[in-house]
Design an enzyme around this catalytic site. Sequence first.
Site, PDB file in Angstrom:
ATOM      1  N   HIS A 144       0.861  -1.178   0.000  1.00 15.35           N
ATOM      2  CA  HIS A 144       0.000   0.000   0.000  1.00 15.35           C
ATOM      3  C   HIS A 144       0.892   1.220   0.000  1.00 15.35           C
ATOM      4  CE1 HIS A 144      -3.039   2.914   1.253  1.00 15.35           C
ATOM      5  NE2 HIS A 144      -3.941   2.013   0.921  1.00 15.35           N
TER       6      HIS A 144
ATOM      7  N   ASP B  13      -8.105  -5.264   0.237  1.00 17.33           N
ATOM      8  CA  ASP B  13      -8.611  -6.121  -0.840  1.00 17.33           C
ATOM      9  C   ASP B  13      -8.282  -7.598  -0.620  1.00 17.33           C
ATOM     10  OD1 ASP B  13      -9.857  -4.131  -2.297  1.00 17.33           O
ATOM     11  OD2 ASP B  13      -8.029  -3.598  -3.393  1.00 17.33           O
TER      12      ASP B  13
HETATM   13  C1  LIG Z   1      -7.951  -0.898  -1.478  1.00 18.14           C
HETATM   14  C2  LIG Z   1      -6.770  -0.569  -2.357  1.00 18.14           C
HETATM   15  O1  LIG Z   1      -6.910  -0.007  -3.409  1.00 18.14           O
HETATM   16  S1  LIG Z   1      -5.290  -1.049  -1.742  1.00 18.14           S
HETATM   17  C3  LIG Z   1      -4.232  -1.277  -3.132  1.00 18.14           C
HETATM   18  C4  LIG Z   1      -4.639  -2.501  -3.900  1.00 18.14           C
HETATM   19  N1  LIG Z   1      -3.615  -2.829  -4.907  1.00 18.14           N
HETATM   20  C5  LIG Z   1      -2.900  -3.962  -4.851  1.00 18.14           C
HETATM   21  O2  LIG Z   1      -3.072  -4.800  -3.985  1.00 18.14           O
HETATM   22  C6  LIG Z   1      -1.916  -4.160  -5.957  1.00 18.14           C
HETATM   23  C7  LIG Z   1      -0.583  -4.703  -5.459  1.00 18.14           C
HETATM   24  N2  LIG Z   1       0.164  -3.695  -4.756  1.00 18.14           N
HETATM   25  C8  LIG Z   1       0.908  -2.759  -5.420  1.00 18.14           C
HETATM   26  O3  LIG Z   1       1.023  -2.789  -6.645  1.00 18.14           O
HETATM   27  C9  LIG Z   1       1.581  -1.677  -4.611  1.00 18.14           C
HETATM   28  O4  LIG Z   1       1.823  -2.106  -3.303  1.00 18.14           O
HETATM   29  C10 LIG Z   1       0.762  -0.360  -4.614  1.00 18.14           C
HETATM   30  C11 LIG Z   1       0.568   0.103  -6.054  1.00 18.14           C
HETATM   31  C12 LIG Z   1      -0.595  -0.570  -3.960  1.00 18.14           C
HETATM   32  C13 LIG Z   1       1.484   0.718  -3.829  1.00 18.14           C
HETATM   33  O5  LIG Z   1       2.762   0.752  -4.245  1.00 18.14           O
HETATM   34  P1  LIG Z   1       3.712   2.051  -4.484  1.00 18.14           P
HETATM   35  O6  LIG Z   1       3.675   2.920  -3.323  1.00 18.14           O
HETATM   36  O7  LIG Z   1       3.393   2.665  -5.784  1.00 18.14           O
HETATM   37  O8  LIG Z   1       5.087   1.335  -4.520  1.00 18.14           O
HETATM   38  P2  LIG Z   1       5.697   0.424  -5.667  1.00 18.14           P
HETATM   39  O9  LIG Z   1       4.670  -0.258  -6.490  1.00 18.14           O
HETATM   40  O10 LIG Z   1       6.675   1.275  -6.390  1.00 18.14           O
HETATM   41  O11 LIG Z   1       6.411  -0.671  -4.782  1.00 18.14           O
HETATM   42  C14 LIG Z   1       7.604  -0.456  -4.031  1.00 18.14           C
HETATM   43  C15 LIG Z   1       8.410  -1.745  -4.009  1.00 18.14           C
HETATM   44  O12 LIG Z   1       7.640  -2.778  -3.373  1.00 18.14           O
HETATM   45  C16 LIG Z   1       7.336  -3.826  -4.278  1.00 18.14           C
HETATM   46  N3  LIG Z   1       5.947  -4.188  -4.125  1.00 18.14           N
HETATM   47  C17 LIG Z   1       4.949  -3.369  -3.717  1.00 18.14           C
HETATM   48  N4  LIG Z   1       3.808  -4.042  -3.708  1.00 18.14           N
HETATM   49  C18 LIG Z   1       4.093  -5.295  -4.110  1.00 18.14           C
HETATM   50  C19 LIG Z   1       3.312  -6.432  -4.305  1.00 18.14           C
HETATM   51  N5  LIG Z   1       2.005  -6.410  -4.077  1.00 18.14           N
HETATM   52  N6  LIG Z   1       3.895  -7.566  -4.719  1.00 18.14           N
HETATM   53  C20 LIG Z   1       5.223  -7.597  -4.947  1.00 18.14           C
HETATM   54  N7  LIG Z   1       6.024  -6.528  -4.781  1.00 18.14           N
HETATM   55  C21 LIG Z   1       5.452  -5.385  -4.372  1.00 18.14           C
HETATM   56  C22 LIG Z   1       7.563  -3.233  -5.672  1.00 18.14           C
HETATM   57  O13 LIG Z   1       7.858  -4.206  -6.625  1.00 18.14           O
HETATM   58  C23 LIG Z   1       8.697  -2.278  -5.405  1.00 18.14           C
HETATM   59  O14 LIG Z   1       9.885  -3.030  -5.325  1.00 18.14           O
HETATM   60  P3  LIG Z   1      11.253  -2.437  -5.912  1.00 18.14           P
HETATM   61  O15 LIG Z   1      11.518  -1.199  -5.122  1.00 18.14           O
HETATM   62  O16 LIG Z   1      12.205  -3.548  -5.672  1.00 18.14           O
HETATM   63  O17 LIG Z   1      10.970  -2.158  -7.346  1.00 18.14           O
HETATM   64  O1  LIG Z   2      -5.660   4.549  -0.062  1.00 23.16           O
HETATM   65  C1  LIG Z   2      -5.343   4.049  -1.156  1.00 23.16           C
HETATM   66  O2  LIG Z   2      -4.405   4.450  -1.869  1.00 23.16           O
HETATM   67  C2  LIG Z   2      -6.067   2.866  -1.673  1.00 23.16           C
HETATM   68  C3  LIG Z   2      -7.007   2.289  -0.688  1.00 23.16           C
HETATM   69  O3  LIG Z   2      -6.619   1.588   0.217  1.00 23.16           O
HETATM   70  C4  LIG Z   2      -8.402   2.667  -0.770  1.00 23.16           C
HETATM   71  O4  LIG Z   2      -8.800   3.411  -1.670  1.00 23.16           O
HETATM   72  O5  LIG Z   2      -9.198   2.192   0.060  1.00 23.16           O
END
Ligand SMILES: CC(=O)SCCNC(=O)CCNC(=O)[C@H](O)C(C)(C)COP(=O)(O)OP(=O)(O)OC[C@H]1O[C@@H](n2cnc3c(N)ncnc32)[C@H](O)[C@@H]1OP(=O)(O)O
Ligand SMILES: O=C([O-])CC(=O)C(=O)O
Length: 371
Positions: free
Chosen positions: A262, A314
Amino acid sequence: MAEQTAYKPGLDGVIATETKLSYLDVDAEEIVLRGYELIELAENKQYLDLVQLLLQGVLPDDEQRSSLEQELKKEYDLPADFFSLFSKLPKETNPMDALRTGISALAGYEKNLDGRREEEISKTALRLLAKIPNIVANSYHILHDEAVVEPKQELPYSTNFLYMITGKEPTQAEADYFDQSLMVYSEHEMPNSTFAARVIASTNADIYGALTGAVASLKGNLHGGANEAVMHMLLEGETTDGFRHLLYEKLNNKEKVMGFGHRVYMKKMDPRAALMKEALRELAVERKREDLFEMCEAGEQLMKEEKGLYPNLDYYAAPVYYLLGIPIDLYTPIFFAARTLGLCAHVSEQYTNNKLFRPRVLYTGPRGLHP
Ligand SMILES: CC(=O)SCCNC(=O)CCNC(=O)[C@H](O)C(C)(C)COP(=O)(O)OP(=O)(O)OC[C@H]1O[C@@H](n2cnc3c(N)ncnc32)[C@H](O)[C@@H]1OP(=O)(O)O
Ligand SMILES: O=C([O-])CC(=O)C(=O)O
């Protein structure tokens, strides 16, 4: 030279606006909603209480909640022939795209599309909160050649929503789990979809446009779309061993594992996920699906050990919806229906204290070329 501020990819950590609505206090592990803590609200209140809290600023008493519910019930029905819109769409249309189309089309029926004052937006918000569950459930039924399930006035708001989805009146326990999930999905400070809605509203565009943009944002699997992706992953894993194997495979391939990580919490468990985990623990026992709970816990453990990543909402909301018998394609539309509340409150706040969003760029292209 123009004044330069630090460039943060993805606006990571950047303060985008002031708000009185909500705040993620990561250190205190609190999600603050107008001064209350979301998890405490979700343990003790109902979704409709949060509707009044977010739109009016105060929690309702029993009488106020019931009059709010009556207001919503008056607005359940969609305009005559509205459903024909969905029967014209290709059957393959994703339910989030159907929802986006539905909300956009509703704008044409809004009598007060130009209203921007808080009281006016509150009224429009109630119309949206009343109609969106109907659109979510019945656009799905129509796309699947199933009969429309009309709202039942005698059921409470969330019970009716779940009823319109499954076509069966839920038990009190099922309705309570569903209502709790709507509360935890209702508002979360400044996620991508809320930012998108506020950016759109900041041009003085109407709330239907702002929400239509927010649906598009929420569909992505880095945001709301993750709950559906989690369930597909759990089903693909089949067993605890199979799921662990699948997760290792994804990590080895440098794929993101949906439901983990997150932008704000990252190195901590999302408090909402912890609440949904408890709901799953209970539901799994009731449904004799302890295997599903074990699978999820094994995944949580593996991701913590291998990547230091924790579940977001999620991850645990998806299997809860699965055990409630909800079609997987509706998990993200349900997230949106719940979030309609937070989005309307944010759009209203944006209108009240508006400043057009228009940031600058760090230009990395060439200069001095001539045609
Ligand atoms: C209710 C919601 O909407 S909550 C969000 C739901 N989304 C997900 O579950 C999708 C999976 N998660 C992700 O893609 C990310 O954690 C995000 C997009 C939610 C937030 O990430 P950001 O702050 O943008 O960070 P970013 O994606 O750059 O990740 C940072 C590092 O952690 C890693 N990482 C983050 N999340 C994950 C993951 N779910 N699985 C594997 N690696 C991950 C990235 O690969 C990255 O590694 P690196 O620095 O070696 O390249
Ligand atoms: O806060 C965020 O970036 C995503 C999330 O968890 C939500 O929308 O509930």
